[in-house]
Design a protein around this motif. Structure first.
Motif, PDB file in Angstrom:
ATOM      1  N   SER A  65       0.919  -1.256  -0.085  1.00 19.80           N
ATOM      2  CA  SER A  65       0.037   0.137   0.097  1.00 19.80           C
ATOM      3  C   SER A  65       1.035   1.277   0.075  1.00 19.80           C
ATOM      4  CB  SER A  65      -0.919   0.138   1.291  1.00 19.80           C
ATOM      5  OG  SER A  65       0.024   0.241   2.365  1.00 19.80           O
ATOM      6  N   LEU A  66       0.128   2.339  -0.389  1.00 21.78           N
ATOM      7  CA  LEU A  66       1.044   3.582  -0.285  1.00 21.78           C
ATOM      8  C   LEU A  66       1.715   3.733   1.154  1.00 21.78           C
ATOM      9  CD1 LEU A  66       1.959   6.148  -1.827  1.00 21.78           C
ATOM     10  CD2 LEU A  66      -0.397   7.300  -1.190  1.00 21.78           C
ATOM     11  N   LYS A  67       0.903   3.791   2.046  1.00 17.76           N
ATOM     12  CA  LYS A  67       1.350   3.883   3.322  1.00 17.76           C
ATOM     13  C   LYS A  67       2.661   3.112   3.873  1.00 17.76           C
ATOM     14  CE  LYS A  67      -0.282   2.547   7.927  1.00 17.76           C
ATOM     15  NZ  LYS A  67      -1.349   1.932   8.746  1.00 17.76           N
ATOM     16  N   ARG A  68       2.420   1.701   3.440  1.00 21.46           N
ATOM     17  CA  ARG A  68       3.734   0.836   3.685  1.00 21.46           C
ATOM     18  C   ARG A  68       4.814   1.267   2.942  1.00 21.46           C
ATOM     19  NH1 ARG A  68       2.381  -1.858   8.109  1.00 21.46           N
ATOM     20  NH2 ARG A  68       0.317  -3.212   7.914  1.00 21.46           N
ATOM     21  N   LYS A  69       4.703   1.632   1.719  1.00 20.21           N
ATOM     22  CA  LYS A  69       5.785   2.007   0.614  1.00 20.21           C
ATOM     23  C   LYS A  69       6.480   3.215   1.511  1.00 20.21           C
ATOM     24  CE  LYS A  69       6.506   3.362  -3.882  1.00 20.21           C
ATOM     25  NZ  LYS A  69       6.444   2.579  -5.055  1.00 20.21           N
ATOM     26  N   ALA A  70       5.643   4.334   2.106  1.00 17.24           N
ATOM     27  CA  ALA A  70       6.073   5.699   2.444  1.00 17.24           C
ATOM     28  C   ALA A  70       6.765   5.078   3.742  1.00 17.24           C
ATOM     29  CB  ALA A  70       4.933   6.512   2.893  1.00 17.24           C
ATOM     30  N   ILE A  71       6.340   4.141   4.409  1.00 16.20           N
ATOM     31  CA  ILE A  71       6.979   3.726   5.647  1.00 16.20           C
ATOM     32  C   ILE A  71       8.319   3.083   5.350  1.00 16.20           C
ATOM     33  CG2 ILE A  71       7.151   2.188   7.573  1.00 16.20           C
ATOM     34  CD1 ILE A  71       3.939   2.774   7.890  1.00 16.20           C
ATOM     35  N   LEU A  72       8.449   2.258   4.574  1.00 15.28           N
ATOM     36  CA  LEU A  72       9.708   1.482   4.012  1.00 15.28           C
ATOM     37  C   LEU A  72      10.797   2.461   3.301  1.00 15.28           C
ATOM     38  CD1 LEU A  72      11.004  -1.341   4.227  1.00 15.28           C
ATOM     39  CD2 LEU A  72       9.827  -1.660   1.868  1.00 15.28           C
ATOM     40  N   LEU A  73      10.102   3.533   2.626  1.00 13.96           N
ATOM     41  CA  LEU A  73      11.117   4.384   1.966  1.00 13.96           C
ATOM     42  C   LEU A  73      11.741   5.032   3.262  1.00 13.96           C
ATOM     43  CD1 LEU A  73       9.329   6.011  -0.898  1.00 13.96           C
ATOM     44  CD2 LEU A  73      11.702   5.164  -0.893  1.00 13.96           C
ATOM     45  N   ALA A  74      11.153   5.412   4.155  1.00 14.74           N
ATOM     46  CA  ALA A  74      11.820   6.393   5.287  1.00 14.74           C
ATOM     47  C   ALA A  74      12.738   5.603   6.192  1.00 14.74           C
ATOM     48  CB  ALA A  74      10.641   6.850   6.282  1.00 14.74           C
ATOM     49  N   LYS A  75      12.390   4.149   6.201  1.00 17.70           N
ATOM     50  CA  LYS A  75      13.167   3.517   7.048  1.00 17.70           C
ATOM     51  C   LYS A  75      14.321   2.959   6.558  1.00 17.70           C
ATOM     52  CE  LYS A  75      13.871  -1.041   9.207  1.00 17.70           C
ATOM     53  NZ  LYS A  75      14.095  -2.303   8.770  1.00 17.70           N
ATOM     54  N   VAL A  76      14.364   2.652   5.139  1.00 16.08           N
ATOM     55  CA  VAL A  76      15.671   2.532   4.314  1.00 16.08           C
ATOM     56  C   VAL A  76      16.521   3.780   4.177  1.00 16.08           C
ATOM     57  CG1 VAL A  76      16.613   1.765   2.046  1.00 16.08           C
ATOM     58  CG2 VAL A  76      14.633   0.547   3.119  1.00 16.08           C
ATOM     59  N   GLN A  77      15.782   4.973   4.128  1.00 13.09           N
ATOM     60  CA  GLN A  77      16.591   6.130   4.183  1.00 13.09           C
ATOM     61  C   GLN A  77      17.399   6.266   5.531  1.00 13.09           C
ATOM     62  OE1 GLN A  77      14.043   9.135   2.451  1.00 13.09           O
ATOM     63  NE2 GLN A  77      15.743  10.729   3.105  1.00 13.09           N
ATOM     64  N   ASP A  78      16.548   5.973   6.773  1.00 14.56           N
ATOM     65  CA  ASP A  78      17.329   6.091   7.834  1.00 14.56           C
ATOM     66  C   ASP A  78      18.440   5.149   7.888  1.00 14.56           C
ATOM     67  OD1 ASP A  78      15.157   7.723   8.913  1.00 14.56           O
ATOM     68  OD2 ASP A  78      14.432   5.915  10.397  1.00 14.56           O
ATOM     69  N   GLU A  79      18.586   4.184   7.418  1.00 13.24           N
ATOM     70  CA  GLU A  79      19.741   3.187   7.634  1.00 13.24           C
ATOM     71  C   GLU A  79      20.797   4.103   6.869  1.00 13.24           C
ATOM     72  OE1 GLU A  79      19.133   0.888   9.312  1.00 13.24           O
ATOM     73  OE2 GLU A  79      17.340   0.061   9.069  1.00 13.24           O
ATOM     74  N   ALA A  80      20.582   4.752   5.672  1.00 10.91           N
ATOM     75  CA  ALA A  80      21.703   5.263   5.001  1.00 10.91           C
ATOM     76  C   ALA A  80      22.159   6.580   6.159  1.00 10.91           C
ATOM     77  CB  ALA A  80      20.968   5.993   3.831  1.00 10.91           C
ATOM     78  N   GLY A  81      21.316   7.072   6.818  1.00 18.94           N
ATOM     79  CA  GLY A  81      21.618   8.012   7.567  1.00 18.94           C
ATOM     80  C   GLY A  81      22.531   7.689   8.857  1.00 18.94           C
ATOM     81  N   HIS A  82      22.217   6.198   9.454  1.00 14.97           N
ATOM     82  CA  HIS A  82      22.964   5.556  10.304  1.00 14.97           C
ATOM     83  C   HIS A  82      24.448   5.207   9.911  1.00 14.97           C
ATOM     84  CE1 HIS A  82      18.997   3.983  12.019  1.00 14.97           C
ATOM     85  NE2 HIS A  82      19.180   5.188  12.251  1.00 14.97           N
TER      86      HIS A  82
END
Ligand code: BYC
Length: 358
Positions: A104-121
């Protein structure tokens, strides 16, 4: 606790986030306490460098980049922090695989944010390693040439959407159990990076747990998919904690320096005990027929992961090692123009700050 419909991983884990907050308070306290240093940040007059370093460690004071430290301490930190950073960066791939197929769009937005967080880490960690006198280029080169490794866990494939849930629950869960004690690591920049990482990571674990909870309470097919993912990710997650204590080459020294605060087996046990309770809430089975409470030890007995497999995967022979490294090398090459443009921009700005202001 997140949401009010079921209890979350934080409850079962005895409030990992509150442990992070306590570590943050301890960090501030240690800074305020400050063992007497001379103005040049060296030891007080008459105290040997090595003795001063040992005294700082013993007093639970943080070692900072300006402080003298033994070369072996510096090397140990560069090794661990850099491999940790590489893990965050490579760790974007297994989940990134599902961004285009999130349900879903919501799941996609959450996953995108999570993967982006990993880059930040990864970036916080590379920055922490750089304070030890090694450059970003050198660190990246160590990964790309295979001289340094990254966590074994990211060499396993993500076959279904439920794997995204299992990674969040188990892999991020294991990461948090390992990383919360690192918030009290003796090296200041690593400890501070870990506090920030752990706060974000707890949300990652929650999102995975929530995905699995939804699937486990969905259709029979969804429930089976959730169980299959847990079956495949359980033992690789246990292996993330490293070889058993008897075979751990670095633990004793790292613990003496207070880089590590607990041994690999201690943290693995803590993770198992935490997951048993969470699996019950999820209504999913952990794939270990010998998992049971041991009254005497006040802990669960469990089947150890296959450590020969761990060593094979670390050495490069896991299901996805080649694919992960090819992808990373290609991304590095494809991103060369971005690095060149950023460097050119920085050079221009430092030569004439007004030239690029617009
Ligand atoms: N995979 O003496 P030992 C994340 C290596 S990021 C690969 O016990 P130590 C996440 C070890 O490096 C997860 N290698 O070592 C990201 C050593 O080899 P070298 C990463 C492993 O350092 C995105 C050798 O085996 N977390 O969770 O005392 C999305 C002997 O081991 C592994 C960190 O890096 C492994 N599983 O303890 C989601 C945390 N296990 O260096 C999640 C920071 C062992 O001599 N690191 N090795 O070539 C640590 O806490 C410690 O370094 C370890 C190992 C517990 C991993």
């Amino acid at each position: 606790m997140y949401g009010n419909d079921f209890s979350g991983p934080d409850d079962a884990a005895g409030g990992l986030l509150s442990q992070v907050e306590a570590a943050e308070a301890a960090l501030r306290e240690a800074a305020a306490r400050g063992l007497s240093r001379s103005d040049g940040d060296g030891p007080p007059p008459g105290v040997e460098l090595q003795d001063h370093f040992t005294a700082l460690i013993e007093a639970d004071q943080k070692i900072e980049p300006r402080d003298w430290m033994p070369d072996s301490y510096r090397r140990a930190l560069i090794r661990q922090i850099a491999q940790h950073a590489h893990s965050e960066i490579i760790g974007m791939q297994p989940e990134g695989n599902w961004i285009t197929r999130a349900p879903s769009l919501k799941r996609k937005a959450i996953l995108l944010a999570k993967v982006q967080d990993e880059a930040g880490h990864g970036l916080y960690l590379y920055a922490a390693a750089e304070t030890l006198g090694v450059t970003r280029d050198e660190l990246v080169d160590l990964l790309l040439t295979g001289r340094q490794k990254y966590s074994s866990i990211f060499n396993y494939p993500t076959l279904t959407w439920a794997d995204v849930g299992a990674i969040g629950w188990l892999v991020d869960g294991a990461a948090i159990v390992n990383q919360v004690p690192l918030c009290r690591c003796s090296y200041g920049p690593y400890a501070r990076a870990m506090i920030r990482v752990c706060k974000e990571e707890s949300f990652h674990q929650r999102q995975g747990y929530e995905i699995l909870h939804t699937l486990a309470h969905g259709t029979p097919a969804q429930r089976a998919m959730a169980q299959d993912a847990v079956d495949r990710w359980w033992y690789p997650s246990l292996a993330m904690f490293g070889p058993p204590d008897a075979d751990s080459t670095h633990s004793a020294q790292s613990m003496a320096w207070k880089i590590k605060r607990f041994s690999n087996d201690e943290l693995r046990q803590r993770f198992v005990d935490m997951c048993v309770q969470q699996a019950e809430i999820l209504g999913l089975r952990l794939p270990d027929p010998d998992l049971r409470w041991n009254e005497e030890r006040q802990a669960h007995d469990y089947t150890q992961p296959d450590y020969d497999e761990l060593m094979r995967v670390i050495k490069g022979d896991g299901p996805c090692n080649r694919q992960r490294m090819e992808h990373r090398r290609r991304a590095h090459t494809d991103g060369a123009w971005v690095r060149e443009a950023a460097a050119a921009y920085a050079a221009k700005r430092s030569a004439d700050p007004t030239a690029v202001a617009a």
